[in-house]
Design an enzyme around this catalytic site. Structure first.
Site, PDB file in Angstrom:
ATOM      1  N   ASN A 153       0.466  -1.358  -0.330  1.00 56.08           N
ATOM      2  CA  ASN A 153      -0.354   0.262  -0.209  1.00 56.08           C
ATOM      3  C   ASN A 153       0.488   1.108  -0.034  1.00 56.08           C
ATOM      4  O   ASN A 153       0.945   1.780  -0.889  1.00 56.08           O
ATOM      5  CB  ASN A 153      -1.082  -0.212   1.169  1.00 56.08           C
ATOM      6  CG  ASN A 153      -1.908  -1.438   1.348  1.00 56.08           C
ATOM      7  OD1 ASN A 153      -2.470  -1.618  -0.312  1.00 56.08           O
ATOM      8  ND2 ASN A 153      -2.231  -1.668   2.211  1.00 56.08           N
ATOM      9  N   ILE A 154       1.836   1.252   0.851  1.00 58.24           N
ATOM     10  CA  ILE A 154       2.303   2.603   1.082  1.00 58.24           C
ATOM     11  C   ILE A 154       3.427   2.579  -0.486  1.00 58.24           C
ATOM     12  O   ILE A 154       3.057   3.683  -0.426  1.00 58.24           O
ATOM     13  CB  ILE A 154       4.167   2.367   1.917  1.00 58.24           C
ATOM     14  CG1 ILE A 154       2.912   2.004   3.538  1.00 58.24           C
ATOM     15  CG2 ILE A 154       4.997   4.002   1.920  1.00 58.24           C
ATOM     16  CD1 ILE A 154       3.655   1.926   4.390  1.00 58.24           C
ATOM     17  N   ASP A 174       9.213  -6.250  -6.788  1.00 58.28           N
ATOM     18  CA  ASP A 174       9.071  -6.921  -5.139  1.00 58.28           C
ATOM     19  C   ASP A 174       8.459  -8.138  -5.588  1.00 58.28           C
ATOM     20  O   ASP A 174       8.469  -9.078  -6.890  1.00 58.28           O
ATOM     21  CB  ASP A 174       7.646  -6.512  -5.049  1.00 58.28           C
ATOM     22  CG  ASP A 174       6.318  -6.438  -3.491  1.00 58.28           C
ATOM     23  OD1 ASP A 174       6.716  -7.737  -3.320  1.00 58.28           O
ATOM     24  OD2 ASP A 174       5.989  -5.611  -3.114  1.00 58.28           O
ATOM     25  N   THR A 206       9.262  -2.526   2.199  1.00 60.67           N
ATOM     26  CA  THR A 206      10.229  -3.368   2.671  1.00 60.67           C
ATOM     27  C   THR A 206       9.901  -4.613   4.041  1.00 60.67           C
ATOM     28  O   THR A 206       9.998  -3.490   4.526  1.00 60.67           O
ATOM     29  CB  THR A 206      10.257  -4.651   1.771  1.00 60.67           C
ATOM     30  OG1 THR A 206      10.776  -5.609   1.898  1.00 60.67           O
ATOM     31  CG2 THR A 206      12.238  -4.353   1.948  1.00 60.67           C
ATOM     32  N   PRO A 207       9.135  -4.830   4.133  1.00 57.35           N
ATOM     33  CA  PRO A 207       9.141  -5.748   5.566  1.00 57.35           C
ATOM     34  C   PRO A 207      10.522  -5.679   6.029  1.00 57.35           C
ATOM     35  O   PRO A 207      11.278  -6.259   5.164  1.00 57.35           O
ATOM     36  CB  PRO A 207       8.452  -6.446   5.679  1.00 57.35           C
ATOM     37  CG  PRO A 207       7.562  -6.953   4.768  1.00 57.35           C
ATOM     38  CD  PRO A 207       7.771  -6.012   3.452  1.00 57.35           C
ATOM     39  N   SER A 234      10.686   2.482   5.989  1.00 60.36           N
ATOM     40  CA  SER A 234      10.157   0.898   6.906  1.00 60.36           C
ATOM     41  C   SER A 234      10.429   0.338   7.848  1.00 60.36           C
ATOM     42  O   SER A 234       9.775   0.560   8.664  1.00 60.36           O
ATOM     43  CB  SER A 234      10.219  -0.034   5.462  1.00 60.36           C
ATOM     44  OG  SER A 234       9.942  -1.053   5.858  1.00 60.36           O
ATOM     45  N   ARG A 235      12.036  -0.511   8.086  1.00 63.51           N
ATOM     46  CA  ARG A 235      13.206  -0.452   8.703  1.00 63.51           C
ATOM     47  C   ARG A 235      13.654  -0.624   8.762  1.00 63.51           C
ATOM     48  O   ARG A 235      14.627  -0.747   7.772  1.00 63.51           O
ATOM     49  CB  ARG A 235      12.126  -2.281   9.030  1.00 63.51           C
ATOM     50  CG  ARG A 235      10.886  -2.833   9.211  1.00 63.51           C
ATOM     51  CD  ARG A 235      10.460  -2.681  10.476  1.00 63.51           C
ATOM     52  NE  ARG A 235       9.205  -3.273  11.057  1.00 63.51           N
ATOM     53  CZ  ARG A 235       8.121  -1.820  10.957  1.00 63.51           C
ATOM     54  NH1 ARG A 235       8.477  -0.783  10.936  1.00 63.51           N
ATOM     55  NH2 ARG A 235       6.701  -2.067  11.691  1.00 63.51           N
ATOM     56  N   ASP A 259      13.869   7.218   8.853  1.00 64.30           N
ATOM     57  CA  ASP A 259      13.033   7.620   9.166  1.00 64.30           C
ATOM     58  C   ASP A 259      12.580   6.709  10.709  1.00 64.30           C
ATOM     59  O   ASP A 259      12.657   6.665  11.485  1.00 64.30           O
ATOM     60  CB  ASP A 259      10.883   8.111   9.074  1.00 64.30           C
ATOM     61  CG  ASP A 259      10.531   8.355  10.054  1.00 64.30           C
ATOM     62  OD1 ASP A 259      10.189   9.258  10.611  1.00 64.30           O
ATOM     63  OD2 ASP A 259       9.356   7.691  10.389  1.00 64.30           O
ATOM     64  N   GLU A 264      17.172   1.919  17.324  1.00 62.40           N
ATOM     65  CA  GLU A 264      16.558   3.386  17.370  1.00 62.40           C
ATOM     66  C   GLU A 264      16.393   2.856  18.656  1.00 62.40           C
ATOM     67  O   GLU A 264      15.205   4.403  19.253  1.00 62.40           O
ATOM     68  CB  GLU A 264      14.976   3.313  16.579  1.00 62.40           C
ATOM     69  CG  GLU A 264      14.248   2.590  16.536  1.00 62.40           C
ATOM     70  CD  GLU A 264      13.413   2.593  15.137  1.00 62.40           C
ATOM     71  OE1 GLU A 264      12.359   3.074  15.176  1.00 62.40           O
ATOM     72  OE2 GLU A 264      13.317   3.044  14.204  1.00 62.40           O
ATOM     73  N   HIS A 296      11.091   8.230  13.807  1.00 59.04           N
ATOM     74  CA  HIS A 296       9.869   6.702  12.998  1.00 59.04           C
ATOM     75  C   HIS A 296       8.751   7.482  13.455  1.00 59.04           C
ATOM     76  O   HIS A 296       7.463   7.434  14.145  1.00 59.04           O
ATOM     77  CB  HIS A 296      10.132   6.098  14.036  1.00 59.04           C
ATOM     78  CG  HIS A 296       9.317   4.759  13.579  1.00 59.04           C
ATOM     79  ND1 HIS A 296       9.857   2.899  13.497  1.00 59.04           N
ATOM     80  CD2 HIS A 296       8.614   4.635  12.654  1.00 59.04           C
ATOM     81  CE1 HIS A 296       9.450   2.704  13.320  1.00 59.04           C
ATOM     82  NE2 HIS A 296       8.431   3.489  12.519  1.00 59.04           N
TER      83      HIS A 296
END
Length: 340
Positions: A153-154, A174, A206-207, A234-235, A259, A264, A296
């Site tokens: 979605n993002i 992807d 991506t996760p 993302s991560r 971000d 973190e 974040h």
């Protein structure tokens, strides 16, 4: 019907109180969830945790011993949750799978544009009565090639803005192609190497998995175009910070916007003003003029936090009524498995 909410901040209290039409008792705990604070949840049927809370094996076992029956994650990510332990103890882990893809995609775009046009630096200059524009040169957004890694979605929303809004060339990668992305004329490439080699700006959506951890590293950076801009909302562990620093020092990476940050937990969502940042990589990165690191906050819009709090409360309602939405359940607890 008691919920203990860890990592509480004034904005969480405000929104949960406003949306708690079910009259659940909510115990707000400012500490992050970890083995030292977990006792705060004793007697609570549910705990509500955030992205950096520690839900390791020992913590979940203590929660279970203290009467917790469900874990409500008020975020999409769950990489700090020991799902195996939750499964064995019969504790469902429920999340908010999507709250505002627009919020995060728009934030990624804001990092791209700020790093490009250096608006953050211009603001600081003018506050000091310095109206010189030397060193502020940017580029036309339409002139660059953008690579979007991860088109859920993002990623899809960012593709739309860059392609349809700016008229820029966008390519995507992807493991599962999104028809909505191809429908607007964006081409998928077969390998990440094609993203690294072809793109001026790369944005990660991506996760975090064993396969994606440190996808930005020395080897991938070497394949990128000179002067590449890298964005990560993302991560944190998608980017090897040490390798990125080397890329920044050499000039291979012209700008970095993040971000998120791998380590973190010890810093984000806390005020460390006046303290020494002991994380050497983080300390270096925030000192670089071509790096923007934020805490974040890409998700943090009125619409998103309202959705997060509302969905988290509804997840508890669904758990209690045995009507859990499969899309929100991230594990397979023994308590929900069919009897043999």
């Amino acid at each position: 019907m008691k919920i203990t909410l860890f990592s509480s901040k004034p904005y969480w209290v405000k929104w949960f109180n406003e949306l708690n039409k079910f009259s659940f008792e909510i115990n707000y705990v400012t500490s992050a969830c970890d083995i030292k604070s977990v006792s705060e949840a004793k007697g609570s049927e549910a705990v509500c945790c955030f992205v950096n809370d520690d839900l390791s094996k020992e913590v979940i076992e203590t929660l279970h011993s203290n009467g917790t029956k469900v874990i409500l994650m008020r975020c999409a990510g769950f990489n700090k949750v020991d799902l195996d332990t939750a499964n064995k103890l019969g504790i469902p882990v429920l999340r908010v799978p999507a709250y505002s893809p627009n919020a995060v995609s728009e934030y990624a775009l804001s990092l791209i544009m700020a790093l490009n046009r250096k608006t953050h630096k211009a603001h600081d200059r003018v506050r000091d009565a310095n109206f010189e524009i030397n060193g502020m040169e940017g580029f036309n957004m339409v002139s660059k090639v953008y690579g979007i890694v991860g088109t859920g979605n993002i990623g899809e929303q960012l593709c739309r803005v860059l392609k349809l809004g700016f008229g820029a060339k966008v390519i995507a990668y992807d493991i599962i192609e999104n028809k909505a992305v191809t429908d607007i004329g964006i081409e998928y490439v077969k390998t990440l190497d094609e993203i690294w080699k072809q793109c001026d700006v790369i944005s990660l959506h991506t996760p975090l998995t064993p396969q994606t951890k440190y996808m930005v590293n020395t080897q991938s950076i070497e394949k990128m175009r000179d002067g590449v801009m890298i964005i990560n909302v993302s991560r944190g562990a998608l980017v090897n910070a040490s390798d990125a620093i080397v890329g920044l020092k050499s000039g291979k990476i012209s700008a970095l916007g993040m971000d998120v940050y791998e380590n973190e937990t010890d810093y984000f969502y806390q005020d460390h003003n006046g303290s020494i940042i002991k994380d050497d990589n983080l300390s270096l990165l925030i000192s670089y003029p071509n790096v923007m690191i934020t805490s974040h906050q890409a998700w943090y819009t009125k619409e998103a936090i309202s959705c997060i709090c509302g969905t988290s409360l509804q997840n508890f309602v669904d758990f209690r009524s045995q009507q859990i939405k499969k899309s929100n359940l991230v594990n397979n607890p023994i308590s929900l498995q069919p009897s043999q």
